[in-house]
Design an enzyme around this catalytic site. Structure first.
Site, PDB file in Angstrom:
ATOM      1  N   ALA A   1       0.862  -1.192   0.000  1.00  0.00           N
ATOM      2  CA  ALA A   1       0.000   0.000   0.000  1.00  0.00           C
ATOM      3  C   ALA A   1       0.891   1.232   0.000  1.00  0.00           C
ATOM      4  O   ALA A   1       2.024   1.194   0.486  1.00  0.00           O
ATOM      5  CB  ALA A   1      -0.880  -0.013   1.239  1.00  0.00           C
TER       6      ALA A   1
ATOM      7  N   GLY B   1       0.780  -5.014   0.942  1.00  0.00           N
ATOM      8  CA  GLY B   1      -0.333  -5.133  -0.011  1.00  0.00           C
ATOM      9  C   GLY B   1       0.087  -5.753  -1.338  1.00  0.00           C
ATOM     10  O   GLY B   1      -0.749  -6.339  -2.039  1.00  0.00           O
TER      11      GLY B   1
ATOM     12  N   GLU C   1      -0.124  -9.325  -0.704  1.00  0.00           N
ATOM     13  CA  GLU C   1      -1.554  -9.645  -0.544  1.00  0.00           C
ATOM     14  C   GLU C   1      -2.253  -9.705  -1.912  1.00  0.00           C
ATOM     15  O   GLU C   1      -3.127 -10.530  -2.135  1.00  0.00           O
ATOM     16  CB  GLU C   1      -2.214  -8.619   0.389  1.00  0.00           C
ATOM     17  CG  GLU C   1      -1.712  -8.781   1.820  1.00  0.00           C
ATOM     18  CD  GLU C   1      -2.176  -7.672   2.754  1.00  0.00           C
ATOM     19  OE1 GLU C   1      -1.854  -6.497   2.498  1.00  0.00           O
ATOM     20  OE2 GLU C   1      -2.881  -7.984   3.739  1.00  0.00           O
TER      21      GLU C   1
ATOM     22  N   GLU D   1       4.134  -5.297   7.760  1.00  0.00           N
ATOM     23  CA  GLU D   1       3.288  -4.267   8.383  1.00  0.00           C
ATOM     24  C   GLU D   1       3.611  -4.035   9.856  1.00  0.00           C
ATOM     25  O   GLU D   1       3.484  -2.909  10.344  1.00  0.00           O
ATOM     26  CB  GLU D   1       1.802  -4.643   8.230  1.00  0.00           C
ATOM     27  CG  GLU D   1       1.229  -4.356   6.842  1.00  0.00           C
ATOM     28  CD  GLU D   1       1.420  -5.497   5.858  1.00  0.00           C
ATOM     29  OE1 GLU D   1       2.265  -6.379   6.121  1.00  0.00           O
ATOM     30  OE2 GLU D   1       0.726  -5.507   4.821  1.00  0.00           O
TER      31      GLU D   1
HETATM   32  N1  CO8 Z   1       4.534   3.300  -0.357  1.00  0.00           N
HETATM   33  C1  CO8 Z   1       4.943   4.476  -0.885  1.00  0.00           C
HETATM   34  N2  CO8 Z   1       6.165   4.656  -1.433  1.00  0.00           N
HETATM   35  C2  CO8 Z   1       6.992   3.611  -1.429  1.00  0.00           C
HETATM   36  C3  CO8 Z   1       6.640   2.358  -0.900  1.00  0.00           C
HETATM   37  C4  CO8 Z   1       5.333   2.228  -0.342  1.00  0.00           C
HETATM   38  N3  CO8 Z   1       4.877   1.064   0.153  1.00  0.00           N
HETATM   39  N4  CO8 Z   1       7.695   1.529  -1.031  1.00  0.00           N
HETATM   40  C5  CO8 Z   1       8.659   2.230  -1.632  1.00  0.00           C
HETATM   41  N5  CO8 Z   1       8.259   3.487  -1.880  1.00  0.00           N
HETATM   42  C6  CO8 Z   1       9.003   4.559  -2.521  1.00  0.00           C
HETATM   43  C7  CO8 Z   1      10.097   5.109  -1.591  1.00  0.00           C
HETATM   44  O1  CO8 Z   1       9.557   6.039  -0.690  1.00  0.00           O
HETATM   45  C8  CO8 Z   1      11.045   5.704  -2.598  1.00  0.00           C
HETATM   46  O2  CO8 Z   1      10.524   6.943  -3.025  1.00  0.00           O
HETATM   47  P1  CO8 Z   1      11.522   8.213  -3.202  1.00  0.00           P
HETATM   48  O3  CO8 Z   1      12.477   7.790  -4.270  1.00  0.00           O
HETATM   49  O4  CO8 Z   1      10.598   9.316  -3.627  1.00  0.00           O
HETATM   50  O5  CO8 Z   1      12.166   8.406  -1.886  1.00  0.00           O
HETATM   51  C9  CO8 Z   1      10.959   4.758  -3.784  1.00  0.00           C
HETATM   52  O6  CO8 Z   1       9.733   4.055  -3.627  1.00  0.00           O
HETATM   53  C10 CO8 Z   1      12.087   3.755  -3.817  1.00  0.00           C
HETATM   54  O7  CO8 Z   1      12.105   3.087  -2.564  1.00  0.00           O
HETATM   55  P2  CO8 Z   1      13.447   2.949  -1.669  1.00  0.00           P
HETATM   56  O8  CO8 Z   1      14.370   4.100  -1.923  1.00  0.00           O
HETATM   57  O9  CO8 Z   1      13.028   2.703  -0.258  1.00  0.00           O
HETATM   58  O10 CO8 Z   1      14.061   1.645  -2.328  1.00  0.00           O
HETATM   59  P3  CO8 Z   1      15.010   0.586  -1.607  1.00  0.00           P
HETATM   60  O11 CO8 Z   1      15.495  -0.308  -2.694  1.00  0.00           O
HETATM   61  O12 CO8 Z   1      16.025   1.252  -0.756  1.00  0.00           O
HETATM   62  O13 CO8 Z   1      14.049  -0.250  -0.625  1.00  0.00           O
HETATM   63  C11 CO8 Z   1      12.057  -1.463  -0.075  1.00  0.00           C
HETATM   64  C12 CO8 Z   1      13.025  -1.033  -1.192  1.00  0.00           C
HETATM   65  C13 CO8 Z   1      12.795  -2.423   0.881  1.00  0.00           C
HETATM   66  C14 CO8 Z   1      10.892  -2.193  -0.746  1.00  0.00           C
HETATM   67  C15 CO8 Z   1      11.578  -0.225   0.713  1.00  0.00           C
HETATM   68  O14 CO8 Z   1      11.124   0.747  -0.232  1.00  0.00           O
HETATM   69  C16 CO8 Z   1      10.446  -0.500   1.650  1.00  0.00           C
HETATM   70  O15 CO8 Z   1      10.684  -1.034   2.724  1.00  0.00           O
HETATM   71  N6  CO8 Z   1       9.193  -0.126   1.256  1.00  0.00           N
HETATM   72  C17 CO8 Z   1       8.032  -0.287   2.093  1.00  0.00           C
HETATM   73  C18 CO8 Z   1       7.579  -1.733   2.112  1.00  0.00           C
HETATM   74  C19 CO8 Z   1       6.402  -1.890   3.073  1.00  0.00           C
HETATM   75  O16 CO8 Z   1       6.516  -1.648   4.250  1.00  0.00           O
HETATM   76  N7  CO8 Z   1       5.238  -2.292   2.525  1.00  0.00           N
HETATM   77  C20 CO8 Z   1       4.038  -2.441   3.304  1.00  0.00           C
HETATM   78  C21 CO8 Z   1       3.214  -1.194   3.218  1.00  0.00           C
HETATM   79  S1  CO8 Z   1       1.814  -1.227   4.306  1.00  0.00           S
HETATM   80  C22 CO8 Z   1       0.707  -2.209   3.475  1.00  0.00           C
HETATM   81  O17 CO8 Z   1       0.925  -2.682   2.389  1.00  0.00           O
HETATM   82  C23 CO8 Z   1      -0.575  -2.438   4.196  1.00  0.00           C
HETATM   83  C24 CO8 Z   1      -1.665  -2.996   3.269  1.00  0.00           C
HETATM   84  C25 CO8 Z   1      -3.001  -2.950   3.942  1.00  0.00           C
HETATM   85  C26 CO8 Z   1      -3.448  -1.509   4.154  1.00  0.00           C
HETATM   86  C27 CO8 Z   1      -4.823  -1.473   4.730  1.00  0.00           C
HETATM   87  C28 CO8 Z   1      -5.214  -0.041   5.114  1.00  0.00           C
HETATM   88  C29 CO8 Z   1      -6.049   0.693   4.122  1.00  0.00           C
END
Ligand code: CO8
Length: 260
Positions: A66, A111, A114, A134
């Site tokens: 998400a 997500g 998921e 999460e």
């Molecule tokens: N949301 C928004 N932006 C994201 C996300 C995300 N989930 N993941 C990555 N990005 C963005 C980063 O912010 C970054 O943007 P910018 O260049 O503008 O700073 C860009 O993508 C590249 O990401 P990274 O620089 O972090 O790339 P890395 O290679 O260093 O890391 C990772 C990759 C490990 C995947 C890292 O980006 C990360 O940990 N991302 C988050 C993963 C995560 O926690 N996902 C779960 C999200 S919560 C969820 O899915 C809940 C679902 C149910 C919701 C129900 C409520 C409505």
């Protein structure tokens, strides 16, 4: 559009195209996915689609979950509605009458995993990494992960993955049954097509009935599941495709199914 849909040669290809955010799912993108699923449902009924595959743009990520930038500062009602909507979109994907496969290339987190769990199958390319992180955010999975993951890999392994929030690589994912297969490929769309090929030759009614019997049966008791199987089996028997399939066998020729 961040969700691209291409229907051709009996396949529907859903492609997540937001590589700058690792294909993270904003609510708008979920809405686009919902609309695309409506088009796929219509194409299935029109006999144009026998299999669906989902891919993500870029080498790095299938889908990073998400969109975290949207998740803060919302009211309780908005939070509940967000989870309901996400679940309903993934339910729609899970309920398609034909098999679907998520081709996980790079990251599938939160997500994103998921979404993959709502597909009938998951295939990973060699460097794929998956998880439900999460809890690291102080959240829990909300788009079906707490329910679909244990149904796919079992309760203990799902508890381990969700409570630890750890990342699983492609080899482990195959070992624990999270993905059906790991392939060495840089072309996720080709992987999706190749994976679905064995299902294309079957009639829609038998595909649908078999899928329903298994998936609905897994959510209930054995006795109730056997009842579902009897009903689905009887419906399949009543189809013209069943007559054609058995006739073709006796006449020693390939069947020509018409989805009737
Ligand atoms: N949301 C928004 N932006 C994201 C996300 C995300 N989930 N993941 C990555 N990005 C963005 C980063 O912010 C970054 O943007 P910018 O260049 O503008 O700073 C860009 O993508 C590249 O990401 P990274 O620089 O972090 O790339 P890395 O290679 O260093 O890391 C990772 C990759 C490990 C995947 C890292 O980006 C990360 O940990 N991302 C988050 C993963 C995560 O926690 N996902 C779960 C999200 S919560 C969820 O899915 C809940 C679902 C149910 C919701 C129900 C409520 C409505």
């Amino acid at each position: 559009m961040a969700i691209e849909l291409n229907i051709a040669d009996q396949f529907a290809h859903l492609h997540l195209n937001r590589p700058k955010a690792l294909n993270a799912l904003s609510f708008e993108i979920l809405g686009q996915l919902d609309a695309a699923l409506g088009k796929i449902e219509d194409a299935i009924e029109a006999g144009q689609v026998r299999g669906v595959f989902v891919t993500g743009e870029g080498e790095k990520s299938f889908c990073a979950g998400a969109d975290i930038t949207e998740l803060m500062g919302r009211t309780l009602t908005q939070e509940h509605e967000g989870a309901r909507f996400g679940q309903s979109v993934f339910d729609r994907l899970a309920a398609l009458r034909v098999p679907s496969v998520a081709v996980i290339h790079g990251y599938a987190f939160g997500g994103g995993l998921e979404l993959a769990l709502a597909c009938t199958f998951r295939v990973a390319t060699a460097g794929a990494k998956m998880g439900l992180p999460e809890l690291k955010l102080g959240l829990i999975p909300g788009y079906g992960g707490t329910q679909r993951l244990p149904r796919v890999i079992g309760q203990d392994r799902a508890l381990d993955m969700i409570l630890s929030a750890r990342t699983v690589d492609a080899t482990e994912a195959e070992r624990i049954g999270l993905v059906t297969r790991v392939v060495d490929s840089k072309d996720p769309a080709a992987v999706g097509r190749e994976f679905l090929k064995p299902y294309l030759k079957h009639g829609l009614i038998a595909l649908d009935m078999a899928k329903q019997a298994i998936l609905r049966g897994m959510q209930t008791t054995l006795a109730e599941g056997l009842r579902i199987e009897r009903d689905c089996s009887t419906l399949a028997f009543r189809s013209g495709d069943a007559t054609e399939g058995m006739t073709a066998f006796l006449e020693k020729r390939p069947p020509v199914f018409k989805d009737q």
